[in-house]
Enzyme design. Structure first.
Site, mmCIF file in Angstrom:
data_model
loop_
_atom_site.group_PDB
_atom_site.id
_atom_site.type_symbol
_atom_site.label_atom_id
_atom_site.label_comp_id
_atom_site.label_asym_id
_atom_site.label_seq_id
_atom_site.Cartn_x
_atom_site.Cartn_y
_atom_site.Cartn_z
ATOM 1 N N ASP A 1 0.852 -1.187 0.000
ATOM 2 C CA ASP A 1 0.000 0.000 0.000
ATOM 3 C C ASP A 1 0.891 1.242 0.000
ATOM 4 O OD1 ASP A 1 -2.299 -1.429 -0.033
ATOM 5 O OD2 ASP A 1 -2.662 -1.326 2.129
ATOM 6 N N ASP B 1 -13.898 -6.289 -4.006
ATOM 7 C CA ASP B 1 -14.001 -6.463 -2.559
ATOM 8 C C ASP B 1 -15.411 -6.968 -2.274
ATOM 9 O OD1 ASP B 1 -11.487 -5.326 -2.347
ATOM 10 O OD2 ASP B 1 -12.269 -3.308 -1.929
#
Lengths: 199, 251
Positions: B11, B130
């Site tokens: 990330d 997701d």
């Protein structure tokens, strides 16, 4: 050691990866579609990501098809570059350069295999100076939906749905279906073996 | 034989890795390139960089990051985070990204998948999904899992494939962060339904979980973040263990 390496520029994506890979090996590639620079280079790399027919049309418009066919120094075709060195591709029924007399066919799944063939796969029956110093069954990175059949020019085989040519050689023309510039240390060894071919 | 892939995910915020990465052997563990190179040397098969910066300078910083990574890494990488147009994607391709990952944008504008696949090829387009299970049914969530939708997971996965996605990166929000293993059942159902590779994400806690996700979950690749960042799972050991249990991995 300082040699002139031309990387043929055309309407394909991700050509910069090849330049970066050369740079990591201590070489500087010249990205060019200039016939004189290509002809006068010690080594020529013909990379490729894209679609066969539009790329062949582009090469013909630029007159690069004849230039490539007549090269006498070591040439390395990569991915689509390899397929375009072959005779004919099923991708939009395209006549290619015809330097390597093999057919390029589309993968047809037999048991629900994924197409495109994406990922790391093994190089079998490697028999060429390109693979000097590599163990048998080394892994290389592939991304493709079309493959070149096996033939006398095959210098490495990979099995995915069918056995196909992972690499080929005829005279001064070498080519890999996989991406040496994305294949970790194995790919770097193959590139450096190519760059070490005596002129 | 085609190898199952191990993919560390990094990330990125303002060009730096986040999640409190801590490595004694790195000069700067916040540097995405240095951390990426470490994983590359350890035998990671691919890397995913997800940018979570929320500024309008984003496009420029993302392209600069992709360029920097492409110069230093010799394995494929995917970059994602807020990509919502062909134009965004072409900057990243130019910069050297092998694939891009799109998540919320194609749910709002499904045609984006077709446009990206037609322009750059299927192999360039990873659709990230997701999802969360509600009363036994899986639904797609957007905006980093904050926004629920009524779109069933498998329906969206199939549509993404039909529109030209080259791969699906499925994160189970129910499993993410638990370290109790991947959502193997949902993954296996997805794998039976679509003909493109599936990257499993969410739930990896140990080596056995990867073994499970490749066999029971039928996944093509396993993605994880913190267990690699905190060295709870070491990539060479992971690959050795998978190889010993007969799973094809690159080593």
């Amino acid at each position: 050691m300082s040699q002139k390496i031309a990387v043929i520029q055309y309407n394909a994506g991700n050509i910069h990866s090849v330049l970066s890979a050369l740079h990591r090996l201590g070489f500087k590639g010249i990205l060019t579609d200039n016939p004189e620079i290509i002809q006068s280079s010690d080594k020529v790399i013909f990379p490729g990501v894209g679609e066969a027919r539009s790329t062949m049309n582009h090469l013909r418009e630029k007159g690069l098809d004849e230039i490539i066919k007549n090269l006498t120094q070591p040439v390395l075709g990569i991915c689509l570059g390899m397929q375009l060195l072959c005779k004919h591709s099923e991708e939009k029924d395209t006549d290619c350069l015809g330097i390597i007399p093999l057919e390029v066919k589309k993968f047809i799944p037999q048991q629900r295999e994924n197409v495109p063939h994406v990922g790391w796969n093994t190089l079998l029956n490697t028999q060429n100076l390109l693979f000097d110093g590599l163990p048998e069954n080394s892994f290389a990175y592939f991304v493709h939906s079309y493959y070149a059949t096996l033939g006398p020019e095959t210098i490495a085989q990979t099995d995915y749905i069918f056995p196909f040519s992972a690499a080929v050689q005829k005279d001064n023309f070498y080519a890999t279906q996989f991406h040496p510039e994305k294949s970790g240390w194995v790919g770097e060894k193959i590139l450096s073996n190519f760059l070490n071919i005596a002129p | 034989m085609l190898a199952k892939r191990i993919i560390p995910c990094l990330d990125i915020k303002d060009g730096r890795t986040v999640k409190g990465v801590n490595f004694v052997d790195l000069k700067d563990a916040g540097d995405p390139v240095e951390l990426g190179k470490k994983y590359c040397d350890e035998g990671a098969d691919e890397l995913v960089f997800l940018d979570i910066t929320a500024t309008h300078e984003k496009r420029k910083t993302l392209a600069a990051l992709a360029k920097n990574i492409a110069q230093h890494l010799n394995i494929p990488f995917t970059i994602g985070g807020g990509i919502s147009s062909v134009n965004d994607a072409s900057y990243l391709l130019e910069a050297g990204a092998d694939k891009i990952s799109i998540n919320s944008a194609p749910v709002k504008n499904p045609n984006l998948i077709n446009q990206l696949a037609d322009t750059f090829g299927n192999q360039f387009v990873v659709v990230a999904i997701d999802a969360k299970q509600i009363n036994g049914e899986w639904f797609v969530y957007l905006n980093g899992g904050r926004l629920p939708t009524d779109i069933p997971l498998l329906q969206w996965a199939k549509e993404a494939e039909n529109r030209g996605a080259g791969e699906i990166l499925f994160t189970s929000m129910d499993h993410d962060g638990t370290k109790n293993g991947f959502a193997c059942q949902a993954l296996a159902e997805m794998s039976d339904l679509v003909g493109i590779p599936i990257i499993a994400s969410g739930g990896a806690g140990n080596i056995d979980h990867f073994s499970e996700v490749f066999t029971v979950g039928k996944a093509d690749a396993g993605l994880a973040a913190s267990i690699f960042h905190f060295n709870e799972v070491n990539i060479p050991e992971l690959k050795q263990a998978l190889k010993s249990s007969g799973i094809s991995v690159r080593y």
